[in-house]
Design an enzyme around this catalytic site. Structure first.
Site, PDB file in Angstrom:
ATOM      1  N   GLY A   1      -4.776   2.856 -11.984  1.00 15.02           N
ATOM      2  CA  GLY A   1      -5.444   1.570 -12.167  1.00 15.02           C
ATOM      3  C   GLY A   1      -6.564   1.594 -13.192  1.00 15.02           C
TER       4      GLY A   1
ATOM      5  N   GLU B   1      -4.924   6.528  -2.345  1.00 17.16           N
ATOM      6  CA  GLU B   1      -5.758   5.493  -1.717  1.00 17.16           C
ATOM      7  C   GLU B   1      -5.753   5.635  -0.192  1.00 17.16           C
ATOM      8  OE1 GLU B   1      -4.007   2.155  -3.772  1.00 17.16           O
ATOM      9  OE2 GLU B   1      -4.885   2.898  -5.630  1.00 17.16           O
TER      10      GLU B   1
ATOM     11  N   SER C   1      -1.169   4.164 -14.314  1.00 17.59           N
ATOM     12  CA  SER C   1      -1.252   3.352 -15.537  1.00 17.59           C
ATOM     13  C   SER C   1       0.027   3.367 -16.381  1.00 17.59           C
ATOM     14  CB  SER C   1      -2.466   3.774 -16.373  1.00 17.59           C
ATOM     15  OG  SER C   1      -3.658   3.559 -15.643  1.00 17.59           O
TER      16      SER C   1
ATOM     17  N   ASN D   1       4.811  -0.097  -6.412  1.00 21.72           N
ATOM     18  CA  ASN D   1       3.940  -0.096  -5.236  1.00 21.72           C
ATOM     19  C   ASN D   1       3.029  -1.310  -5.372  1.00 21.72           C
ATOM     20  OD1 ASN D   1       2.014   0.363  -3.294  1.00 21.72           O
ATOM     21  ND2 ASN D   1       1.186   2.229  -4.226  1.00 21.72           N
ATOM     22  N   TRP D   2       3.295  -2.320  -4.554  1.00 23.03           N
ATOM     23  CA  TRP D   2       2.516  -3.566  -4.678  1.00 23.03           C
ATOM     24  C   TRP D   2       1.132  -3.441  -4.051  1.00 23.03           C
ATOM     25  CZ3 TRP D   2       5.996  -8.542  -3.790  1.00 23.03           C
ATOM     26  CH2 TRP D   2       6.867  -8.674  -4.881  1.00 23.03           C
ATOM     27  N   LYS D   3       0.881  -2.360  -3.316  1.00 22.50           N
ATOM     28  CA  LYS D   3      -0.420  -2.183  -2.642  1.00 22.50           C
ATOM     29  C   LYS D   3      -0.744  -3.433  -1.814  1.00 22.50           C
ATOM     30  CE  LYS D   3      -1.626   1.085  -6.205  1.00 22.50           C
ATOM     31  NZ  LYS D   3      -2.626   1.698  -7.038  1.00 22.50           N
TER      32      LYS D   3
ATOM     33  N   GLY E   1       0.023  -1.665 -10.731  1.00 20.29           N
ATOM     34  CA  GLY E   1      -0.251  -2.961 -11.361  1.00 20.29           C
ATOM     35  C   GLY E   1       0.937  -3.558 -12.103  1.00 20.29           C
TER      36      GLY E   1
ATOM     37  N   HIS F   1      -0.377   8.516  -0.477  1.00 18.05           N
ATOM     38  CA  HIS F   1      -0.962   7.939  -1.692  1.00 18.05           C
ATOM     39  C   HIS F   1      -2.458   8.251  -1.698  1.00 18.05           C
ATOM     40  CE1 HIS F   1      -2.401   5.041  -4.607  1.00 18.05           C
ATOM     41  NE2 HIS F   1      -1.169   4.983  -5.067  1.00 18.05           N
TER      42      HIS F   1
ATOM     43  N   GLU G   1       0.424  11.742  -9.211  1.00 20.97           N
ATOM     44  CA  GLU G   1      -0.448  10.653  -9.616  1.00 20.97           C
ATOM     45  C   GLU G   1      -1.876  11.152  -9.765  1.00 20.97           C
ATOM     46  OE1 GLU G   1       1.354   6.628  -8.454  1.00 20.97           O
ATOM     47  OE2 GLU G   1       0.233   7.339  -6.739  1.00 20.97           O
TER      48      GLU G   1
HETATM   49  P1  PGA Z   1      -1.224   1.896 -11.352  1.00 22.61           P
HETATM   50  O1  PGA Z   1      -1.055   2.516  -9.871  1.00 22.61           O
HETATM   51  O2  PGA Z   1       0.167   1.843 -11.965  1.00 22.61           O
HETATM   52  O3  PGA Z   1      -1.794   0.525 -11.109  1.00 22.61           O
HETATM   53  O4  PGA Z   1      -2.118   2.802 -12.113  1.00 22.61           O
HETATM   54  C1  PGA Z   1      -0.172   3.563  -9.632  1.00 22.61           C
HETATM   55  C2  PGA Z   1      -0.157   3.923  -8.172  1.00 22.61           C
HETATM   56  O5  PGA Z   1      -1.219   3.957  -7.539  1.00 22.61           O
HETATM   57  O6  PGA Z   1       0.923   4.169  -7.594  1.00 22.61           O
END
Ligand code: PGA
Length: 249
Positions: free
Chosen positions: A169, A95, A209, A9-11, A231, A93, A163
């Site tokens: 992150g 976010e 992470s 997931n490149w966000k 990330g 997600h 998650e």
């Molecule tokens: P992260 O994000 O690997 O940077 O912790 C995971 C995600 O939000 O899908």
């Protein structure tokens, strides 16, 4: 029986120049033993699908609207993602839940639309730090699963990503026991709701992470069928290590 899935997931990261990471990934993994998915920002879906061509990596969106078209400025429908070359989409997600106040019911409608558009739909769930501290993790996950996953879900069109919000992150990762407990719980809930034949086929991803250095141990946990990676999916060198760990798990 469940094909493992390494999902990136490149966000809100990446421009056309980032296609070199896709080229590098295809070069390293021309014929991966697991499914490999990258969800770039919407601006790059078509370019990524074109870069991949008939290569093995799949392209996905990071969100979609619940409607197929209409007066929704700035939004993108599941049909549009499919038209641009996506075969997957992430919905729910944390976010999106936090930054855009998306409710379980919003996510269920998005997932319904995505499934109707023929996209494999990755529904995310996860608890906050405070919810884990209060010992309510399983209750939270149970509520999110019940209200976010549509009745049209099958083993082929649904993927569930667990998650924990506090692990995204942050570099913090739950213990392997904590991951296993939640994944076993999700599997049992899906089997109860959809029957064993369907529930057993839905792939369950862990996210938060994940890095090449911890991927091996996470992929050895029961009912972990892959990872949703933020990330560490941005650079082919990092994501490749995670793909290799999944192939060898
Ligand atoms: P992260 O994000 O690997 O940077 O912790 C995971 C995600 O939000 O899908």
């Amino acid at each position: 029986m469940r094909k493992k899935l390494a999902a990136g997931n490149w966000k809100m990261n990446g421009t056309l120049g980032s296609m070199i990471e896709i080229d590098a990934l295809m070069e390293k993994h021309p014929d991966p033993k697991c499914d490999v998915l990258i969800c770039p920002p919407a601006t790059l879906v078509a370019a990524m699908a074109a870069t991949i061509g008939d290569g093995a990596i799949k392209t996905g969106g990071q969100d979609c609207h619940a409607q197929t078209s209409g007066a929704h400025t700035g939004d993108i429908s599941a049909q549009m993602l499919a038209d641009a070359g996506a075969s997957y989409v992430i919905v729910g997600h944390s976010e999106r839940r936090q930054d855009h106040n998306e409710s379980d019911s919003d996510i269920r409608h998005k997932a319904e639309s995505a499934i109707s558009a023929g996209l494999v739909t990755v529904v995310c769930c996860g608890e906050t730090d405070a919810e884990r501290e209060a010992n309510s993790t399983l209750e939270i996950i149970s509520g999110q699963l019940a209200a976010s996953i549509p009745d049209t879900a099958t083993g082929e069109n649904l993927v569930v990503a667990y998650e924990p919000i506090w692990a995204i992150g942050t570099g913090k990762v739950p213990t392997l026991e904590q991951i296993g407990e939640v994944h076993d719980f999700i599997r049992a809930k899906l089997e109860k709701r959809f029957g064993q034949d369907v529930g057993c086929c839905v792939r369950l991803l862990y996210g938060g992470s994940v890095k090449p250095s911890n991927a091996d141990e996470i992929f050895a946990v029961s009912n972990v069928d892959g990872a949703l990676v933020g990330g560490a999916s941005l650079k082919a060198a990092d994501f490749s290590g995670i793909i290799t760990a999944l192939e060898n798990s």
